[in-house]
Design a protein around this motif. Structure first.
Motif, PDB file in Angstrom:
ATOM      1  N   GLN A   3      12.467  -0.991 -30.655  1.00  0.00           N
ATOM      2  CA  GLN A   3      12.314  -0.261 -29.394  1.00  0.00           C
ATOM      3  C   GLN A   3      11.209  -0.890 -28.545  1.00  0.00           C
ATOM      4  O   GLN A   3      11.350  -1.000 -27.332  1.00  0.00           O
ATOM      5  CB  GLN A   3      12.014   1.207 -29.656  1.00  0.00           C
ATOM      6  CG  GLN A   3      12.001   2.036 -28.394  1.00  0.00           C
ATOM      7  CD  GLN A   3      11.812   3.517 -28.674  1.00  0.00           C
ATOM      8  OE1 GLN A   3      11.586   3.922 -29.809  1.00  0.00           O
ATOM      9  NE2 GLN A   3      11.893   4.323 -27.642  1.00  0.00           N
ATOM     10  N   ARG A   4      10.122  -1.324 -29.169  1.00  0.00           N
ATOM     11  CA  ARG A   4       9.040  -1.985 -28.426  1.00  0.00           C
ATOM     12  C   ARG A   4       9.518  -3.299 -27.811  1.00  0.00           C
ATOM     13  O   ARG A   4       9.181  -3.619 -26.677  1.00  0.00           O
ATOM     14  CB  ARG A   4       7.852  -2.262 -29.341  1.00  0.00           C
ATOM     15  CG  ARG A   4       6.980  -1.082 -29.571  1.00  0.00           C
ATOM     16  CD  ARG A   4       5.771  -1.493 -30.345  1.00  0.00           C
ATOM     17  NE  ARG A   4       4.838  -0.399 -30.459  1.00  0.00           N
ATOM     18  CZ  ARG A   4       3.675  -0.489 -31.039  1.00  0.00           C
ATOM     19  NH1 ARG A   4       3.294  -1.632 -31.576  1.00  0.00           N
ATOM     20  NH2 ARG A   4       2.879   0.552 -31.087  1.00  0.00           N
ATOM     21  N   ALA A   6      12.574  -4.074 -26.989  1.00  0.00           N
ATOM     22  CA  ALA A   6      13.498  -3.762 -25.892  1.00  0.00           C
ATOM     23  C   ALA A   6      12.727  -3.322 -24.654  1.00  0.00           C
ATOM     24  O   ALA A   6      13.057  -3.728 -23.528  1.00  0.00           O
ATOM     25  CB  ALA A   6      14.477  -2.676 -26.324  1.00  0.00           C
ATOM     26  N   LEU A   7      11.687  -2.524 -24.827  1.00  0.00           N
ATOM     27  CA  LEU A   7      10.876  -2.063 -23.700  1.00  0.00           C
ATOM     28  C   LEU A   7      10.149  -3.242 -23.048  1.00  0.00           C
ATOM     29  O   LEU A   7      10.116  -3.365 -21.824  1.00  0.00           O
ATOM     30  CB  LEU A   7       9.878  -1.003 -24.169  1.00  0.00           C
ATOM     31  CG  LEU A   7       9.019  -0.362 -23.098  1.00  0.00           C
ATOM     32  CD1 LEU A   7       9.884   0.350 -22.069  1.00  0.00           C
ATOM     33  CD2 LEU A   7       8.048   0.623 -23.734  1.00  0.00           C
ATOM     34  N   ALA A   8       9.593  -4.124 -23.873  1.00  0.00           N
ATOM     35  CA  ALA A   8       8.899  -5.296 -23.339  1.00  0.00           C
ATOM     36  C   ALA A   8       9.867  -6.205 -22.578  1.00  0.00           C
ATOM     37  O   ALA A   8       9.532  -6.709 -21.497  1.00  0.00           O
ATOM     38  CB  ALA A   8       8.230  -6.073 -24.475  1.00  0.00           C
ATOM     39  N   THR A  10      12.607  -5.311 -21.047  1.00  0.00           N
ATOM     40  CA  THR A  10      12.964  -4.622 -19.806  1.00  0.00           C
ATOM     41  C   THR A  10      11.862  -4.772 -18.765  1.00  0.00           C
ATOM     42  O   THR A  10      12.127  -5.022 -17.583  1.00  0.00           O
ATOM     43  CB  THR A  10      13.245  -3.132 -20.076  1.00  0.00           C
ATOM     44  OG1 THR A  10      14.305  -3.047 -21.034  1.00  0.00           O
ATOM     45  CG2 THR A  10      13.625  -2.392 -18.809  1.00  0.00           C
ATOM     46  N   LEU A  11      10.605  -4.652 -19.193  1.00  0.00           N
ATOM     47  CA  LEU A  11       9.479  -4.806 -18.269  1.00  0.00           C
ATOM     48  C   LEU A  11       9.428  -6.226 -17.709  1.00  0.00           C
ATOM     49  O   LEU A  11       9.274  -6.413 -16.502  1.00  0.00           O
ATOM     50  CB  LEU A  11       8.163  -4.465 -18.969  1.00  0.00           C
ATOM     51  CG  LEU A  11       6.899  -4.686 -18.131  1.00  0.00           C
ATOM     52  CD1 LEU A  11       6.924  -3.837 -16.858  1.00  0.00           C
ATOM     53  CD2 LEU A  11       5.666  -4.406 -18.951  1.00  0.00           C
TER      54      LEU A  11
END
Length: 51
Positions: A3-4, A6-8, A10-11
């Motif tokens: 999840q981290r 994927a979030l990184a 996306t950012l």
């Protein structure tokens, strides 16, 4: 951990798109939500890398 990552990802994608002029990013407070707005066609900036 996935999840981290994927979030990184996306950012980073959002930052690249903002740099290219496709979207506008805004964050009103430190650690606050990041607001994303698509730029209208008339607002889009020319691609700086083309120059």
């Amino acid at each position: 951990m996935e999840q981290r990552a994927a979030l990184a990802s996306t950012l980073i994608a959002a930052l690249e798109t903002a740099r290219g002029g496709g979207i506008e990013l805004r964050q009103e407070h430190s650690f606050g939500p990041i607001l994303i707005r698509r730029r209208a066609a008339a607002e889009e900036l020319p691609d700086a890398r083309a120059a």
